[in-house]
Design a protein around this motif. Structure first.
Motif, short mmCIF file in Angstrom:
data_model
loop_
_atom_site.label_atom_id
_atom_site.label_comp_id
_atom_site.label_asym_id
_atom_site.label_seq_id
_atom_site.Cartn_x
_atom_site.Cartn_y
_atom_site.Cartn_z
N LEU A 6 -21.39 24.67 107.96
CA LEU A 6 -22.38 23.89 108.70
C LEU A 6 -21.72 23.04 109.79
CD1 LEU A 6 -25.41 23.35 108.83
CD2 LEU A 6 -25.07 21.48 107.23
N GLU A 7 -20.62 22.41 109.47
CA GLU A 7 -19.90 21.60 110.46
C GLU A 7 -19.38 22.46 111.61
OE1 GLU A 7 -18.29 18.08 107.45
OE2 GLU A 7 -17.05 19.85 107.80
N ARG A 8 -18.91 23.66 111.30
CA ARG A 8 -18.42 24.54 112.37
C ARG A 8 -19.57 25.06 113.22
NH1 ARG A 8 -15.56 28.60 109.29
NH2 ARG A 8 -16.03 27.40 107.45
N CYS A 9 -20.75 25.28 112.61
CA CYS A 9 -21.93 25.66 113.38
C CYS A 9 -22.27 24.56 114.38
CB CYS A 9 -23.13 25.89 112.46
SG CYS A 9 -23.05 27.39 111.47
N GLU A 10 -22.27 23.32 113.89
CA GLU A 10 -22.57 22.17 114.76
C GLU A 10 -21.52 22.05 115.86
OE1 GLU A 10 -22.76 19.16 111.74
OE2 GLU A 10 -24.92 19.47 111.42
N ALA A 11 -20.25 22.22 115.51
CA ALA A 11 -19.17 22.12 116.50
C ALA A 11 -19.27 23.20 117.56
CB ALA A 11 -17.81 22.20 115.80
N ASN A 12 -19.82 24.37 117.19
CA ASN A 12 -20.00 25.46 118.14
C ASN A 12 -21.30 25.35 118.93
OD1 ASN A 12 -17.64 27.02 117.85
ND2 ASN A 12 -18.41 27.87 115.93
N GLY A 13 -22.05 24.28 118.66
CA GLY A 13 -23.28 24.06 119.41
C GLY A 13 -24.43 24.97 119.02
N LEU A 14 -24.37 25.54 117.82
CA LEU A 14 -25.45 26.42 117.38
C LEU A 14 -26.68 25.59 117.02
CD1 LEU A 14 -23.55 28.95 115.09
CD2 LEU A 14 -24.08 29.14 117.52
N ARG A 15 -27.84 26.10 117.38
CA ARG A 15 -29.10 25.45 117.00
C ARG A 15 -29.29 25.69 115.51
NH1 ARG A 15 -34.65 26.60 116.95
NH2 ARG A 15 -34.28 28.77 117.48
N LEU A 16 -29.42 24.62 114.77
CA LEU A 16 -29.48 24.74 113.31
C LEU A 16 -30.90 24.49 112.80
CD1 LEU A 16 -26.09 23.17 112.38
CD2 LEU A 16 -26.79 25.54 112.08
N THR A 17 -31.64 25.57 112.70
CA THR A 17 -32.96 25.51 112.12
C THR A 17 -32.83 25.32 110.62
OG1 THR A 17 -32.99 27.90 111.78
CG2 THR A 17 -33.86 27.09 113.90
N ALA A 18 -33.92 24.99 109.96
CA ALA A 18 -33.88 24.82 108.50
C ALA A 18 -33.41 26.10 107.80
CB ALA A 18 -35.26 24.38 107.99
N PRO A 19 -33.90 27.29 108.19
CA PRO A 19 -33.37 28.50 107.54
C PRO A 19 -31.88 28.70 107.76
CG PRO A 19 -35.46 28.97 108.61
CD PRO A 19 -35.06 27.59 109.04
N ARG A 20 -31.38 28.43 108.96
CA ARG A 20 -29.95 28.58 109.22
C ARG A 20 -29.13 27.61 108.38
NH1 ARG A 20 -29.58 29.35 115.80
NH2 ARG A 20 -30.53 31.41 115.83
N ARG A 21 -29.64 26.40 108.18
CA ARG A 21 -28.95 25.44 107.34
C ARG A 21 -28.86 25.94 105.90
NH1 ARG A 21 -27.89 20.50 109.32
NH2 ARG A 21 -28.73 20.03 111.37
N ILE A 22 -29.94 26.53 105.42
CA ILE A 22 -29.95 27.05 104.04
C ILE A 22 -29.00 28.23 103.93
CG2 ILE A 22 -31.37 28.27 102.35
CD1 ILE A 22 -33.65 26.32 103.18
N ILE A 23 -29.01 29.12 104.91
CA ILE A 23 -28.11 30.28 104.89
C ILE A 23 -26.66 29.81 104.94
CG2 ILE A 23 -27.38 32.33 106.18
CD1 ILE A 23 -30.45 32.56 106.97
N ALA A 24 -26.37 28.80 105.76
CA ALA A 24 -25.01 28.23 105.81
C ALA A 24 -24.63 27.66 104.44
CB ALA A 24 -24.93 27.16 106.89
N GLN A 25 -25.55 26.99 103.79
CA GLN A 25 -25.30 26.42 102.46
C GLN A 25 -25.01 27.53 101.44
OE1 GLN A 25 -28.56 24.06 100.87
NE2 GLN A 25 -27.83 24.34 98.79
#
Length: 135
Positions: A6-25
């Motif tokens: 999740l932190e790397r997604c944020e660092a890469n500037g990815l838009r983090l929708t609720a489903p993406r957050r769950i998939i990252a988890q």
């Protein structure tokens, strides 16, 4: 400590929708090498509205961003693992599909030696051994 998926997604500037957050988890918590269907089943247990198509798009996005690595273990299914995990190799039981992670200092040294002998500096490698259990 290595940043989370999740932190790397944020660092890469990815838009983090609720489903993406769950998939990252789900991916962060995985101790195996899940395929998309397994990731989907785990994500749906947390949010029933997540579609299989969303999981496919998300893992592909995470791969393109260098967050995940695709693995092919000979069973026709792409499997996924965190791109920032410590280096390891894989032994795949071709009868059961079990994937065993291992690190072997002799193999690592031999690969370095081979690259050096051929005039190269080794920058990385993947080793996947396909085997059957001895009876």
């Amino acid at each position: 400590m290595t940043p989370t998926i999740l932190e790397r997604c944020e660092a890469n500037g990815l838009r983090l929708t609720a489903p993406r957050r769950i998939i990252a988890q789900v991916l962060e918590e995985a101790t195996d090498h899940p395929d998309v269907e397994t990731i989907h089943a785990r994500a749906v247990a947390l949010d029933a509205s997540i579609s299989l198509a969303t999981v496919y798009r998300t893992v592909n996005l995470f791969e393109e961003s260098g967050i995940l690595e695709r693995r092919e273990f000979g069973d026709g299914r792409a499997r996924w693992e965190d791109a920032e995990r410590e280096h390891h190799d894989h032994l795949i039981d071709v009868q059961t599909g079990e994937v065993i992670e291992f690190v072997d200092a002799e193999i690592e040294a031999l690969q370095e030696k081979i690259a050096e002998r051929l005039g190269y500096t080794l920058k990385g490698h993947r080793l996947e051994l396909f085997a059957v259990r001895k009876t």
